[in-house]
Every structure is written in C-alpha cells, then in structure tokens.
Design an enzyme around this catalytic site. Structure first.
Site, PDB file in Angstrom:
ATOM      1  N   PRO A  85      -5.010   2.709  -8.038  1.00 16.86           N
ATOM      2  CA  PRO A  85      -6.233   3.159  -7.361  1.00 16.86           C
ATOM      3  C   PRO A  85      -5.880   4.070  -6.183  1.00 16.86           C
ATOM      4  O   PRO A  85      -4.978   3.746  -5.406  1.00 16.86           O
ATOM      5  CB  PRO A  85      -6.880   1.862  -6.856  1.00 16.86           C
ATOM      6  CG  PRO A  85      -6.143   0.735  -7.476  1.00 16.86           C
ATOM      7  CD  PRO A  85      -4.836   1.244  -7.996  1.00 16.86           C
ATOM      8  N   GLY A  89      -3.640   1.980  -0.683  1.00 14.29           N
ATOM      9  CA  GLY A  89      -2.492   1.399   0.004  1.00 14.29           C
ATOM     10  C   GLY A  89      -1.390   1.001  -0.964  1.00 14.29           C
ATOM     11  O   GLY A  89      -0.438   0.329  -0.585  1.00 14.29           O
ATOM     12  N   GLY A  91       0.373   3.273  -2.697  1.00 16.80           N
ATOM     13  CA  GLY A  91       1.375   4.337  -2.829  1.00 16.80           C
ATOM     14  C   GLY A  91       1.079   5.378  -3.889  1.00 16.80           C
ATOM     15  O   GLY A  91       2.002   5.956  -4.464  1.00 16.80           O
ATOM     16  N   SER A  92      -0.209   5.668  -4.150  1.00 16.89           N
ATOM     17  CA  SER A  92      -0.488   6.635  -5.218  1.00 16.89           C
ATOM     18  C   SER A  92      -0.043   8.051  -4.840  1.00 16.89           C
ATOM     19  O   SER A  92       0.443   8.785  -5.698  1.00 16.89           O
ATOM     20  CB  SER A  92      -1.955   6.610  -5.639  1.00 16.89           C
ATOM     21  OG  SER A  92      -2.773   7.126  -4.640  1.00 16.89           O
ATOM     22  N   SER A  93      -0.132   8.434  -3.567  1.00 13.21           N
ATOM     23  CA  SER A  93       0.271   9.811  -3.215  1.00 13.21           C
ATOM     24  C   SER A  93       1.777   9.988  -3.365  1.00 13.21           C
ATOM     25  O   SER A  93       2.239  11.037  -3.827  1.00 13.21           O
ATOM     26  CB  SER A  93      -0.205  10.189  -1.812  1.00 13.21           C
ATOM     27  OG  SER A  93       0.348   9.325  -0.848  1.00 13.21           O
ATOM     28  N   ALA A  94       2.556   8.969  -3.009  1.00 12.62           N
ATOM     29  CA  ALA A  94       4.009   9.068  -3.179  1.00 12.62           C
ATOM     30  C   ALA A  94       4.364   9.115  -4.655  1.00 12.62           C
ATOM     31  O   ALA A  94       5.232   9.898  -5.071  1.00 12.62           O
ATOM     32  CB  ALA A  94       4.696   7.882  -2.512  1.00 12.62           C
ATOM     33  N   ALA A  95       3.689   8.290  -5.468  1.00 15.20           N
ATOM     34  CA  ALA A  95       3.978   8.276  -6.909  1.00 15.20           C
ATOM     35  C   ALA A  95       3.612   9.629  -7.524  1.00 15.20           C
ATOM     36  O   ALA A  95       4.304  10.122  -8.418  1.00 15.20           O
ATOM     37  CB  ALA A  95       3.225   7.139  -7.587  1.00 15.20           C
ATOM     38  N   ASP A 140       7.537   4.805   0.779  1.00 14.77           N
ATOM     39  CA  ASP A 140       6.802   4.921  -0.493  1.00 14.77           C
ATOM     40  C   ASP A 140       7.527   5.834  -1.469  1.00 14.77           C
ATOM     41  O   ASP A 140       7.622   5.533  -2.668  1.00 14.77           O
ATOM     42  CB  ASP A 140       5.404   5.513  -0.248  1.00 14.77           C
ATOM     43  CG  ASP A 140       4.497   4.558   0.481  1.00 14.77           C
ATOM     44  OD1 ASP A 140       4.991   3.597   1.088  1.00 14.77           O
ATOM     45  OD2 ASP A 140       3.272   4.789   0.446  1.00 14.77           O
TER      46      ASP A 140
HETATM   47  O1  PMV Z   1      -0.918   3.023   2.308  1.00  9.76           O
HETATM   48  P1  PMV Z   1       0.218   3.834   1.895  1.00  9.76           P
HETATM   49  O2  PMV Z   1       0.657   3.605   0.517  1.00  9.76           O
HETATM   50  O3  PMV Z   1       0.018   5.303   2.167  1.00  9.76           O
HETATM   51  O4  PMV Z   1       1.491   3.346   2.775  1.00  9.76           O
HETATM   52  C1  PMV Z   1       1.737   3.903   4.014  1.00  9.76           C
HETATM   53  C2  PMV Z   1       2.862   3.211   4.724  1.00  9.76           C
HETATM   54  C3  PMV Z   1       2.942   3.648   6.200  1.00  9.76           C
HETATM   55  O5  PMV Z   1       4.001   2.893   6.791  1.00  9.76           O
HETATM   56  C4  PMV Z   1       1.657   3.357   6.921  1.00  9.76           C
HETATM   57  C5  PMV Z   1       3.253   5.136   6.334  1.00  9.76           C
HETATM   58  C6  PMV Z   1       4.661   5.530   5.935  1.00  9.76           C
HETATM   59  O6  PMV Z   1       4.854   6.723   5.669  1.00  9.76           O
HETATM   60  O7  PMV Z   1       5.569   4.685   5.921  1.00  9.76           O
END
Ligand code: PMV
Length: 319
Positions: A85, A89, A91-95, A140
């Site tokens: 989703p 939170g 990690g979809s943007s990193a994936a 991420d």
């Molecule tokens: O919610 P996400 O998947 O974007 O995780 C962010 C994690 C943070 O520590 C808030 C940011 C980061 O770059 O580590």
C-alpha cells in the site's frame, strides 16, 4: 524488456532516529513492488512514460530523479504493479526506486546478481530518496535491495554489506539473521508523506534538546533490541518495541489512529509500535497469536496484514 521486483519492509526499531545516524533494524516483507520496463520503439518518442503517462517531476518524483541520474539511453516505457500500500510506512517508494534501478541495470547490459550490483542499486536508490525527500537514511533502500534482515549501525560489525556517508551522518549497513517472529502490520488507512514527517522531526531536532536526547535514546533502544533479537528473547523485544513507540510519540510522529491500533494489539502481543514515518501509515506488533492481533486491529478500524518476513531483495522476474 525486463521485469523486476523489490520487497517492502517493516522497521522493528529506529525509524526517524536513523536519519541522524542512529541505529535501525528493518525486515523485508513478502509484499513486492513490481516493474516492467522496455525502451520505446517509436522514433518520435521523446519522453519516458509510467503506466501510460509522461513522467513529470510532480507526479513521478522518484522516477524523474532516478532516471535523470542513472539513465542516458532511449526513452522508456514503464509499467508498475504494487502489492505494497502506498504511503503506508511499508517502504513502497524505496521498493519502487530499487526495482527501477534494478531494471536499468539489466537494460544497460548488467545483472542484478552481478558482483557489487546490489550495492550500486542500494546506493543509487538512496541518492534518489535523499533528493526527493530532502533528507533520508539508507534503511528502506538497503532493505529493498538486499532483502532479508538489515541493521544500520554506527560501527562495522559482522555481516557488513556497505558503508554510507551523507553530510554529518554515516551508517554501516549489515545483513542480519531473520528472526523467527510472527509479525502483524496494521495500516491506519491514513496516508502521510515521508518528506513531511522527516521535515517535521528535523525542525524539532534543530530547536529542542529534548528531541535530540529522544533521538539518541531511540538509538540505544535499537541496540538493546539487537541483543534481544540475537537471544531470541521475544518478551524483552516486545518491551523495547513498546518503549520505542513511546519515544516516537514523544518525537511527535504518532497519530491517534496509530495509538489506537497499538493499544488494540497489545493485549495479544509481546510488543507493538508504529513503523516507518508515522503520522498515519502503519504499526507493527510481534505476537504468538497473529489471528487474534489481526482481529483486534480490524475491530479498532485498521487494515491488518500478517506479514511474512525475510523476503529476497531486488530480483529479475520471469519475462
Ligand atoms: O515510512 P517509510 O517507509 O517512508 O519509512 C521512513 C523511515 C524514516 O526513518 C522515517 C526515514 C528514513 O529515510 O529512514
């Protein structure tokens, strides 16, 4: 044409504090971001396209940044399919960034499985996140690139994968054994932007000694969490997750819905906390009763997901 995918993640300890060089622990989950990329064949094609739309920096910031820095070839046609989703939170943007960079590696004649390729992908995806978000940690992007379990620490330890430095912050990225844990994620349904949440903490960090101390304390809790993971001491692990949630609450990144889901999960869990950026997004619980936790999260208005942890990192998928 190449097809790639990369996993989402849950952060067990250390989100936000890791942006300031503190430690963090993340686990890849079996939900994946999938990408299909090919070069556009028409001679008239001038621009990259994602899901039939021209790439623009507003709508497709991650694509635009990653392509500008890592691709000089022909315009690309990209199709995406995500099981993660967005803005949850997880990690979809990193994936997304990692699966795109994996596809660029393969299209450029390299291989994701090649010597040092995952590290190059992880580094390039971190640069992409950093430039889009204004500030980030490699948590991420490393987890999406390498998969399994990842520890970011202040010094080199066994299992070192790479060292990353950015301004005043540096991280030693390690692979860690995936613990035997039942994990339930609860999505609040409230989207929140990573850049907004990271920016909010940055302002507070610059102004307040209390916030700077809280960030350090989260780093300590993370390292205690690592010891509990190594000893497979779930009771201690749970206590530390509860403590980490309180510290994140003190940083100002929780949300009433997150607090509600965490409270609902706790009677059936060893511990529960928000995971990722917060401000909405998701929480995570460790438990011996995943079905009960999922039911409690649902009853409290959240969307539960019983997560399978320890998924592989970026991969080339069947064409
Ligand atoms: O919610 P996400 O998947 O974007 O995780 C962010 C994690 C943070 O520590 C808030 C940011 C980061 O770059 O580590």
């Amino acid at each position: 044409m190449v097809q790639t995918s990369a996993p989402g993640k849950v952060i067990l300890f250390g989100e936000h504090a890791v942006v300031y060089g503190e430690s963090a622990i993340a686990l890849a989950v079996s939900l994946r971001f999938r990408m299909r990329v090919e070069t556009r064949t028409s001679n008239r094609a001038r621009s990259h396209r994602v899901d039939g739309r021209r790439v623009d920096t507003g709508h497709h910031a991650y694509f635009a940044h990653a392509l500008a820095a890592n691709w000089t070839g022909a315009p690309l046609e990209m199709r995406t399919r995500s099981e993660i989703p967005s803005a949850s939170g997880m990690g979809s943007s990193a994936a997304l960034a990692v699966s795109l960079l994996g596809a660029l590696t393969e299209l450029g004649g390299g291989s994701i499985e090649g010597e040092g390729a995952r590290e190059r992908i992880a580094r390039a995806a971190f640069e992409t996140e950093y430039s889009v978000q204004g500030r980030a940690s490699p948590t991420d992007t490393s987890t999406a690139a390498f998969g399994q379990g990842v520890l970011l620490a202040k010094q080199a330890m066994p299992g070192l994968l790479m060292h990353v430095q950015r301004g005043a912050a540096e991280w030693y990225v390690h692979s860690i054994k995936v613990p035997r844990l039942n994990i339930v994620v609860g999505y609040t349904g409230e989207k929140s932007g990573t850049a907004d949440m990271v920016g909010k903490v940055r302002k507070a960090y610059e102004r307040s000694a209390f916030i700077r101390d809280t960030v350090k304390e989260i780093g300590k809790v993370t390292m205690e969490g690592l010891t509990a993971l190594e000893r497979e001491d779930v009771a201690r692990l749970g206590e530390l997750m509860d403590r980490n949630h309180q510290l994140l609450y003190n940083l100002g990144v929780s949300h009433p819905k997150l607090d509600r889901l965490v409270a609902a999960a706790r009677p059936y869990s060893h511990g529960a906390k928000l995971t990722g950026k917060g401000g909405g997004g998701s929480m995570v619980a460790i438990t011996d009763e995943p079905e009960e936790v999922a039911r409690a999260i649902k009853a409290a208005g959240g969307e539960p997901y019983i997560a399978k942890i320890g998924a592989p990192g970026v991969s080339r998928d069947g064409d």
